[in-house]
Design a protein around this motif. Structure first.
Motif, PDB file in Angstrom:
ATOM      1  N   PHE A 120      27.880 -36.390   5.840  1.00 58.50           N
ATOM      2  CA  PHE A 120      26.767 -36.743   4.957  1.00 58.50           C
ATOM      3  C   PHE A 120      26.354 -38.197   5.136  1.00 58.50           C
ATOM      4  CE2 PHE A 120      24.984 -38.326   0.955  1.00 58.50           C
ATOM      5  CZ  PHE A 120      23.894 -37.480   0.843  1.00 58.50           C
ATOM      6  N   ALA A 121      27.333 -39.082   5.296  1.00 59.54           N
ATOM      7  CA  ALA A 121      27.009 -40.502   5.489  1.00 59.54           C
ATOM      8  C   ALA A 121      26.186 -40.706   6.755  1.00 59.54           C
ATOM      9  CB  ALA A 121      28.295 -41.321   5.551  1.00 59.54           C
ATOM     10  N   LYS A 161      22.585 -39.181   6.150  1.00 63.08           N
ATOM     11  CA  LYS A 161      21.830 -40.037   5.237  1.00 63.08           C
ATOM     12  C   LYS A 161      21.359 -41.299   5.954  1.00 63.08           C
ATOM     13  CE  LYS A 161      22.343 -42.226   0.650  1.00 63.08           C
ATOM     14  NZ  LYS A 161      22.376 -43.674   0.988  1.00 63.08           N
ATOM     15  N   GLU A 213      17.435 -42.526   6.468  1.00 62.81           N
ATOM     16  CA  GLU A 213      17.021 -43.834   5.966  1.00 62.81           C
ATOM     17  C   GLU A 213      16.435 -44.695   7.080  1.00 62.81           C
ATOM     18  OE1 GLU A 213      20.140 -44.381   2.221  1.00 62.81           O
ATOM     19  OE2 GLU A 213      20.624 -45.229   4.186  1.00 62.81           O
ATOM     20  N   GLU A 259      14.606 -33.755   8.269  1.00 66.60           N
ATOM     21  CA  GLU A 259      15.978 -33.325   8.074  1.00 66.60           C
ATOM     22  C   GLU A 259      16.766 -33.553   9.342  1.00 66.60           C
ATOM     23  OE1 GLU A 259      16.916 -29.116   7.851  1.00 66.60           O
ATOM     24  OE2 GLU A 259      14.974 -28.604   8.727  1.00 66.60           O
ATOM     25  N   VAL A 313      21.266 -32.602   6.175  1.00 69.68           N
ATOM     26  CA  VAL A 313      20.846 -33.599   5.197  1.00 69.68           C
ATOM     27  C   VAL A 313      19.327 -33.630   5.248  1.00 69.68           C
ATOM     28  CG1 VAL A 313      21.037 -36.004   4.442  1.00 69.68           C
ATOM     29  CG2 VAL A 313      22.958 -34.896   5.621  1.00 69.68           C
ATOM     30  N   ARG A 327      15.305 -34.504   3.295  1.00 69.65           N
ATOM     31  CA  ARG A 327      14.499 -35.207   2.287  1.00 69.65           C
ATOM     32  C   ARG A 327      14.015 -34.175   1.271  1.00 69.65           C
ATOM     33  NH1 ARG A 327      13.419 -40.255   4.293  1.00 69.65           N
ATOM     34  NH2 ARG A 327      13.384 -40.411   6.586  1.00 69.65           N
TER      35      ARG A 327
END
Length: 278
Positions: free
Chosen positions: A216-217, A220, A224, A231, A272, A274
């Motif tokens: 996930f990190a 993300k 960003e 995605e 992950v 948006r």
């Protein structure tokens, strides 16, 4: 009960094309593996053997070579878009095209000399069909390792659980990533560079309590860093490293020597996204 033809497509897979661009005495090289799959009004070739609506796969291969010569290769995504749009716009019977590309990296040794880079392979996929065009980028085989700052504990224990909890372990993986662009127009090379750098930075900078948390990190961080992306999907095999017990040899028990086990392995997958982009 009727038996009917279901969804189908056909195409030319894995056309290898190497494009050399000469700028005076300095050359650059682009090395691609291109796969094309077309769909449309193709029922007759399956049901009766009538090939009137079929663009030969050999023609698809030749088009890859011709477009590499005529148009160059700005990026894998741009080249895939060019091909997919050509096939769907030039043939009435072809209404859908999927073009998948792998790009193999090379390191420059001199003005016209190169060595094959063993790092991650860049990937791209373009799908042109109703209701629109989708562009995907990504990479495969990005091998990463943290020798510490990873632990795994607090998991379910049942009668078959033998795994010991650990507060310090090696965390290693070979990243497969696939990201979807919000629109089919973007600076694909810039996005690839930012996405790759963001994944590496997140992997190295995250104290990991699980590979899921690290996934996930990484995802993300990519979203960003890359506002053009809707995605990212990540596939992270857990490349297990087990401590070798050297005490039988009269040596201490410090965890310094490991056995790298290739299978079986844990496989962590996730996306992950948006939440404000469809």
């Amino acid at each position: 009960m009727a038996i009917v033809l279901g969804p189908n497509r056909y195409g030319k897979a894995e056309t290898r094309v190497v494009r050399v661009t000469r700028d005076g005495g300095t050359h650059s090289i682009t090395d691609l593996n291109v796969s094309v799959a077309l769909s449309g009004d193709l029922a007759d070739t399956h049901l009766t053997g009538d090939n009137a609506n079929v663009l030969p796969t050999d023609t698809q291969k030749n088009t890859v070579y011709a477009f590499a010569k005529q148009h160059g290769i700005a990026s894998p995504e741009a080249f895939a878009l060019l091909l997919a749009r050509h096939f769907t716009s030039s043939q009435e019977t072809i209404t859908g095209a999927r073009v998948e590309i792998e790009e193999y990296p090379w390191n420059r040794l001199g003005p016209h000399s190169f060595s094959r880079d063993g790092s991650a392979v860049r990937t791209a996929e373009v799908v042109v069909a109703e209701p629109g065009t989708e562009v995907f980028g990504g990479l495969t085989g990005l091998t990463l390792l943290n020798s510490t700052d990873s632990e795994f504990s607090g998991f379910i224990r049942d009668p078959y659980t033998t795994l010991a909890e650990t507060s310090d372990r090696i965390l290693a993986t070979a990243v497969d990533a696939r990201w979807r662009f919000i629109t089919p127009e973007a600076d694909f090379d810039a996005v690839f560079g930012r996405a790759r750098a963001a994944m590496i930075e997140a992997f190295t900078g995250t104290y990991s309590y699980s590979l899921q948390q690290t996934l996930f990190a990484m995802g993300k961080a990519v979203l960003e860093a890359c506002p053009d992306l809707a995605e990212i999907r990540l596939r992270l095999p857990n490349k297990h490293h087990f401590v070798v017990d050297c005490t039988p040899y009269g040596l201490d028990a410090a965890p310094e020597v490991f056995h790298a086990d290739d299978r079986p392995y844990g496989l962590i997958e996730g996306s992950v996204v948006r939440d404000d982009v469809s």
